[in-house]
Enzyme design. Structure first.
Site, PDB file in Angstrom:
ATOM      1  N   LYS A  40       0.822  -1.196   0.000  1.00 57.07           N
ATOM      2  CA  LYS A  40       0.000   0.000   0.000  1.00 57.07           C
ATOM      3  C   LYS A  40       0.861   1.254   0.000  1.00 57.07           C
ATOM      4  O   LYS A  40       0.433   2.348  -0.331  1.00 57.07           O
ATOM      5  CB  LYS A  40      -0.896   0.021   1.252  1.00 57.07           C
ATOM      6  N   GLY A  41       2.109   1.104   0.440  1.00 55.39           N
ATOM      7  CA  GLY A  41       2.950   2.252   0.775  1.00 55.39           C
ATOM      8  C   GLY A  41       3.182   3.263  -0.322  1.00 55.39           C
ATOM      9  O   GLY A  41       3.389   4.444  -0.043  1.00 55.39           O
ATOM     10  N   ASP A 101      14.385  -1.535   1.146  1.00 51.62           N
ATOM     11  CA  ASP A 101      15.217  -1.763   2.335  1.00 51.62           C
ATOM     12  C   ASP A 101      16.154  -2.939   2.053  1.00 51.62           C
ATOM     13  O   ASP A 101      17.221  -2.771   1.471  1.00 51.62           O
ATOM     14  CB  ASP A 101      14.281  -2.017   3.514  1.00 51.62           C
ATOM     15  N   LEU A 151      11.059   4.414   9.001  1.00 52.73           N
ATOM     16  CA  LEU A 151      10.406   5.663   8.620  1.00 52.73           C
ATOM     17  C   LEU A 151       8.902   5.475   8.466  1.00 52.73           C
ATOM     18  O   LEU A 151       8.448   4.411   8.034  1.00 52.73           O
ATOM     19  CB  LEU A 151      10.993   6.179   7.303  1.00 52.73           C
ATOM     20  N   ASP A 157       3.952   3.070   6.635  1.00 56.55           N
ATOM     21  CA  ASP A 157       3.208   2.782   7.864  1.00 56.55           C
ATOM     22  C   ASP A 157       4.047   2.074   8.910  1.00 56.55           C
ATOM     23  O   ASP A 157       5.112   1.516   8.627  1.00 56.55           O
ATOM     24  CB  ASP A 157       2.027   1.860   7.540  1.00 56.55           C
ATOM     25  N   ARG A 163       0.326   6.377   7.812  1.00 52.17           N
ATOM     26  CA  ARG A 163       0.466   6.604   6.360  1.00 52.17           C
ATOM     27  C   ARG A 163       0.035   8.009   5.978  1.00 52.17           C
ATOM     28  O   ARG A 163       0.481   8.560   4.979  1.00 52.17           O
ATOM     29  CB  ARG A 163      -0.416   5.620   5.573  1.00 52.17           C
TER      30      ARG A 163
END
Ligand code: IMP
Length: 173
Positions: A40-41, A101, A151, A157, A163
């Site tokens: 979703k990010g 990441d 973060l 989130d 978010r």
């Protein structure tokens, strides 16, 4: 209560998004581009990025992957929760990620998309967090690079919260 420290301010996010959108627009000028957002990010970043692109033919789709394991690091056991609907065979694809990441999620998603025989596939990430990288993935377009830390905000989130924060914060539990 977690501690939040601002890392990337609203103006900087905006400036970086405009900068990267110009580069992408130049690179794909005259071609059709399929943006594949990673849910979703990436939803907020993709929404801002796509409106800065000066390309005539852009398609948008989303996919979603989740990894199971510890809270703040990818376990590498990745499961595809939602696939794309758009036909990407022979098309130029740009995967839009919120943050890379370990790179394990991205490596999995690229492998998955390559099976659909796109013409090309590149990656744009809002944040390239390089220190814990485990998979050899290339982030072709990165708005910001941070060394480490967890973060939140601007789509990112923690346990589905934060978010909606308009800037990006470092979160300490
Ligand atoms: P990777 O597989 O370790 O590269 O992790 C990728 C996914 O983990 C991202 O798409 C995010 O959803 C999540 N993630 C990684 N780092 C952070 C972070 O600092 N804040 C929020 N989510 C993160």
């Amino acid at each position: 209560m977690p501690e939040f420290t601002p890392v990337i301010k609203k103006n900087d996010i905006q400036r970086q998004t405009v900068r990267i959108a110009k580069i992408i627009s130049d690179d794909y000028q005259g071609r059709e581009l399929v943006l594949v957002g990673v849910l979703k990010g990436a939803f907020i970043f993709l929404a801002d990025l796509v409106r800065q692109l000066t390309l005539e033919k852009v398609k948008i789709d989303f996919l979603q992957a989740s990894s199971y394991g510890a809270d703040t690091i990818s376990s590498g056991n990745i499961v595809l929760k939602k696939d794309i609907d758009v036909d990407i065979r022979g098309k130029d694809v740009l995967v839009v990620e919120d943050i890379v990441d370990t790179g394990l999620t991205l490596a999995y998603l690229i492998r998955h998309l390559k099976r659909m025989s796109p013409g090309s596939i590149k990656v744009c990430a809002m944040i390239d967090k390089r220190e814990r990288r485990k998979a050899a993935v290339t982030v072709d377009y990165a708005c910001s690079t941070v060394p480490e830390g967890f973060l939140v905000g601007y789509g990112l989130d923690y346990a589905e919260y934060y978010r909606n924060l308009p800037e990006i914060y470092h979160m300490k539990l």
